[in-house]
Design an enzyme around this catalytic site. Structure first.
Site, PDB file in Angstrom:
ATOM      1  N   CYS A 130      23.618 -81.628  64.850  1.00  0.00           N
ATOM      2  CA  CYS A 130      21.966 -81.945  64.597  1.00  0.00           C
ATOM      3  C   CYS A 130      21.325 -81.278  65.953  1.00  0.00           C
ATOM      4  CB  CYS A 130      22.043 -83.364  64.358  1.00  0.00           C
ATOM      5  SG  CYS A 130      22.166 -84.530  65.962  1.00  0.00           S
ATOM      6  N   CYS A 172      19.526 -79.099  61.489  1.00  0.00           N
ATOM      7  CA  CYS A 172      19.377 -77.905  62.445  1.00  0.00           C
ATOM      8  C   CYS A 172      18.966 -76.836  62.109  1.00  0.00           C
ATOM      9  CB  CYS A 172      20.627 -77.939  63.322  1.00  0.00           C
ATOM     10  SG  CYS A 172      22.148 -77.379  62.377  1.00  0.00           S
ATOM     11  N   CYS A 196      22.748 -72.768  62.842  1.00  0.00           N
ATOM     12  CA  CYS A 196      23.926 -72.914  62.791  1.00  0.00           C
ATOM     13  C   CYS A 196      24.855 -71.565  62.426  1.00  0.00           C
ATOM     14  CB  CYS A 196      24.446 -74.048  61.999  1.00  0.00           C
ATOM     15  SG  CYS A 196      26.234 -74.415  62.036  1.00  0.00           S
TER      16      CYS A 196
END
Length: 136
Positions: A13, A87, A91
């Site tokens: 997160c 997020c 990523c």
């Protein structure tokens, strides 16, 4: 021949202070050493969310000793399952990995009575994940 390697799960997160830490705490507690558990944040905070620590302690799970960590490409590379929680696109994506995005309310700044339902949703998702990984 059976694959006896433990699956690695990475929870991500933004601040790595609430949702991802609660998920990691549940997975460690419920799957034990059958799963390697990692958690990280795209912009890690300075400390865990104290309310997240409090509501996990109510469940008998102590996450107080963990600190927010920065998300690294290496952590994603070594993970079998990458679970993101708000997020966005920060990523890195590697072929052959299982990615899931868990849409969960951010517990930051919320009182315990609002964080408990988030915690309970995380627990249900972690229990389902354990079943899917076949490590129950």
């Amino acid at each position: 021949m059976t694959d006896t390697r433990r699956p690695t799960v990475l929870f991500v997160c933004v601040h790595n202070a609430g949702r991802s830490q609660m998920a990691a705490g549940y997975l460690r507690a419920l799957a034990g050493d059958r799963v390697e558990v990692l958690s990280a944040g795209s912009e890690p905070g300075d400390a865990l969310n104290p309310v997240a620590v409090e509501v996990m302690a109510e469940e008998g799970i102590d996450i107080a000793g963990y600190t927010p960590a920065i998300l690294t490409t290496e952590a994603v590379r070594e993970s079998d399952v990458v679970i993101t929680m708000g997020c966005g696109d920060t990523c890195p994506i590697f072929p052959g990995k299982r990615y899931e995005d868990w849409e969960l309310t951010d517990p930051a700044g919320r009182p315990a009575e609002e964080v408990r339902p988030i915690r309970d949703e995380i627990k249900a998702r972690v229990e389902a994940l354990i079943g899917e990984l076949g490590v129950a």
